[in-house]
Scaffold this motif. Structure first.
Motif, PDB file in Angstrom:
ATOM      1  N   LYS A 179       0.840  -1.198   0.000  1.00 24.22           N
ATOM      2  CA  LYS A 179       0.000   0.000   0.000  1.00 24.22           C
ATOM      3  C   LYS A 179       0.873   1.245   0.000  1.00 24.22           C
ATOM      4  O   LYS A 179       1.881   1.306   0.698  1.00 24.22           O
ATOM      5  CB  LYS A 179      -0.877   0.037   1.240  1.00 24.22           C
ATOM      6  CG  LYS A 179      -1.849  -1.090   1.375  1.00 24.22           C
ATOM      7  CD  LYS A 179      -2.489  -1.058   2.763  1.00 24.22           C
ATOM      8  CE  LYS A 179      -3.139  -2.358   3.106  1.00 24.22           C
ATOM      9  NZ  LYS A 179      -2.215  -3.480   3.191  1.00 24.22           N
ATOM     10  N   TYR A 236       0.731   5.087   1.145  1.00 19.77           N
ATOM     11  CA  TYR A 236      -0.078   5.864   2.082  1.00 19.77           C
ATOM     12  C   TYR A 236       0.569   7.214   2.349  1.00 19.77           C
ATOM     13  O   TYR A 236       1.736   7.442   2.006  1.00 19.77           O
ATOM     14  CB  TYR A 236      -0.254   5.109   3.407  1.00 19.77           C
ATOM     15  CG  TYR A 236       1.026   4.987   4.206  1.00 19.77           C
ATOM     16  CD1 TYR A 236       1.351   5.933   5.177  1.00 19.77           C
ATOM     17  CD2 TYR A 236       1.923   3.949   3.983  1.00 19.77           C
ATOM     18  CE1 TYR A 236       2.537   5.837   5.901  1.00 19.77           C
ATOM     19  CE2 TYR A 236       3.096   3.851   4.701  1.00 19.77           C
ATOM     20  CZ  TYR A 236       3.396   4.797   5.650  1.00 19.77           C
ATOM     21  OH  TYR A 236       4.567   4.711   6.354  1.00 19.77           O
ATOM     22  N   LEU A 259      -4.905   5.955   2.860  1.00 18.73           N
ATOM     23  CA  LEU A 259      -4.497   5.105   1.753  1.00 18.73           C
ATOM     24  C   LEU A 259      -4.540   5.901   0.454  1.00 18.73           C
ATOM     25  O   LEU A 259      -5.529   6.563   0.151  1.00 18.73           O
ATOM     26  CB  LEU A 259      -5.447   3.904   1.644  1.00 18.73           C
ATOM     27  CG  LEU A 259      -5.179   2.925   0.516  1.00 18.73           C
ATOM     28  CD1 LEU A 259      -3.847   2.201   0.732  1.00 18.73           C
ATOM     29  CD2 LEU A 259      -6.318   1.928   0.407  1.00 18.73           C
ATOM     30  N   VAL A 260      -3.442   5.848  -0.297  1.00 16.66           N
ATOM     31  CA  VAL A 260      -3.413   6.437  -1.634  1.00 16.66           C
ATOM     32  C   VAL A 260      -3.852   5.377  -2.631  1.00 16.66           C
ATOM     33  O   VAL A 260      -4.760   5.596  -3.428  1.00 16.66           O
ATOM     34  CB  VAL A 260      -2.004   6.966  -1.987  1.00 16.66           C
ATOM     35  CG1 VAL A 260      -1.945   7.436  -3.429  1.00 16.66           C
ATOM     36  CG2 VAL A 260      -1.592   8.069  -1.021  1.00 16.66           C
ATOM     37  N   SER A 261      -3.215   4.196  -2.551  1.00 12.32           N
ATOM     38  CA  SER A 261      -3.572   3.109  -3.446  1.00 12.32           C
ATOM     39  C   SER A 261      -2.985   1.801  -2.941  1.00 12.32           C
ATOM     40  O   SER A 261      -1.998   1.794  -2.217  1.00 12.32           O
ATOM     41  CB  SER A 261      -3.050   3.390  -4.861  1.00 12.32           C
ATOM     42  OG  SER A 261      -3.601   2.482  -5.783  1.00 12.32           O
ATOM     43  N   GLU A 262      -3.615   0.732  -3.348  1.00 16.69           N
ATOM     44  CA  GLU A 262      -3.126  -0.612  -3.041  1.00 16.69           C
ATOM     45  C   GLU A 262      -2.645  -1.227  -4.363  1.00 16.69           C
ATOM     46  O   GLU A 262      -3.260  -0.994  -5.403  1.00 16.69           O
ATOM     47  CB  GLU A 262      -4.271  -1.428  -2.457  1.00 16.69           C
ATOM     48  CG  GLU A 262      -3.852  -2.685  -1.759  1.00 16.69           C
ATOM     49  CD  GLU A 262      -5.021  -3.317  -1.030  1.00 16.69           C
ATOM     50  OE1 GLU A 262      -5.133  -3.095   0.184  1.00 16.69           O
ATOM     51  OE2 GLU A 262      -5.818  -4.016  -1.680  1.00 16.69           O
ATOM     52  N   PHE A 263      -1.553  -1.989  -4.311  1.00 17.31           N
ATOM     53  CA  PHE A 263      -0.938  -2.532  -5.522  1.00 17.31           C
ATOM     54  C   PHE A 263      -0.820  -4.042  -5.437  1.00 17.31           C
ATOM     55  O   PHE A 263      -0.851  -4.612  -4.357  1.00 17.31           O
ATOM     56  CB  PHE A 263       0.452  -1.905  -5.722  1.00 17.31           C
ATOM     57  CG  PHE A 263       0.395  -0.426  -5.951  1.00 17.31           C
ATOM     58  CD1 PHE A 263       0.337   0.086  -7.236  1.00 17.31           C
ATOM     59  CD2 PHE A 263       0.382   0.468  -4.890  1.00 17.31           C
ATOM     60  CE1 PHE A 263       0.271   1.453  -7.459  1.00 17.31           C
ATOM     61  CE2 PHE A 263       0.308   1.831  -5.102  1.00 17.31           C
ATOM     62  CZ  PHE A 263       0.258   2.327  -6.388  1.00 17.31           C
ATOM     63  N   GLU A 299       5.418  -2.130  -8.234  1.00 17.82           N
ATOM     64  CA  GLU A 299       4.414  -1.147  -8.675  1.00 17.82           C
ATOM     65  C   GLU A 299       4.248  -0.050  -7.624  1.00 17.82           C
ATOM     66  O   GLU A 299       4.151   1.127  -7.957  1.00 17.82           O
ATOM     67  CB  GLU A 299       3.063  -1.818  -8.905  1.00 17.82           C
ATOM     68  CG  GLU A 299       2.996  -2.732 -10.092  1.00 17.82           C
ATOM     69  CD  GLU A 299       1.676  -3.484 -10.162  1.00 17.82           C
ATOM     70  OE1 GLU A 299       1.352  -3.927 -11.272  1.00 17.82           O
ATOM     71  OE2 GLU A 299       0.983  -3.638  -9.149  1.00 17.82           O
ATOM     72  N   CYS A 300       4.219  -0.452  -6.380  1.00 15.43           N
ATOM     73  CA  CYS A 300       4.037   0.492  -5.283  1.00 15.43           C
ATOM     74  C   CYS A 300       5.238   1.446  -5.193  1.00 15.43           C
ATOM     75  O   CYS A 300       5.077   2.647  -5.050  1.00 15.43           O
ATOM     76  CB  CYS A 300       3.845  -0.278  -3.982  1.00 15.43           C
ATOM     77  SG  CYS A 300       3.182   0.699  -2.633  1.00 15.43           S
ATOM     78  N   ALA A 330       5.179   4.008  -7.988  1.00 18.47           N
ATOM     79  CA  ALA A 330       4.210   5.071  -7.714  1.00 18.47           C
ATOM     80  C   ALA A 330       4.752   6.027  -6.653  1.00 18.47           C
ATOM     81  O   ALA A 330       4.588   7.245  -6.761  1.00 18.47           O
ATOM     82  CB  ALA A 330       2.881   4.475  -7.266  1.00 18.47           C
ATOM     83  N   ASP A 331       5.410   5.487  -5.635  1.00 16.60           N
ATOM     84  CA  ASP A 331       6.004   6.310  -4.583  1.00 16.60           C
ATOM     85  C   ASP A 331       7.048   7.247  -5.188  1.00 16.60           C
ATOM     86  O   ASP A 331       7.076   8.435  -4.892  1.00 16.60           O
ATOM     87  CB  ASP A 331       6.631   5.418  -3.512  1.00 16.60           C
ATOM     88  CG  ASP A 331       7.248   6.203  -2.366  1.00 16.60           C
ATOM     89  OD1 ASP A 331       6.572   7.099  -1.817  1.00 16.60           O
ATOM     90  OD2 ASP A 331       8.407   5.920  -2.019  1.00 16.60           O
TER      91      ASP A 331
END
Length: 90
Positions: free
Chosen positions: A5, A7, A66-70, A75-76, A79-80
């Motif tokens: 996740k 966050y 939570l921003v997104s779950e991967f 992938e996480c 995105a970070d």
């Protein structure tokens, strides 16, 4: 097992994003770890410790959202990195 996740920790008064992170745990577990880490302080940035101490004086704690779950940690992390790159441009 939990999915990775992305966050954020936000100031509860201003909702300003102060921290972006990744966790494989539940958000509550990760927030609890942040709170414990601040008390230990040994390896944290002084800016983060100062922010938490200001919140503690007001008898409050950060909001974790939570921003997104991967599906994958890669992938996480990608995105970070993108979020941090955009933030540096602002």
């Amino acid at each position: 097992m939990e999915k990775p996740k992305l966050y954020v920790l936000q100031d509860p008064d201003t909702l300003e994003i102060k921290y972006v992170g990744i966790t494989m745990k539940t958000l509550q577990e990760r927030l609890n770890k942040h709170l414990l880490d601040v008390k230990n302080r040994s390896y944290l940035s002084p800016k983060k410790v100062e922010w938490f101490e200001e919140l503690f004086k007001k008898d409050t704690i950060p909001i974790i959202s939570l921003v997104s779950e991967f599906e994958t940690l890669k992938e996480c992390k990608d995105a970070d990195g993108l979020i941090l790159s955009v933030d540096a441009l602002l």
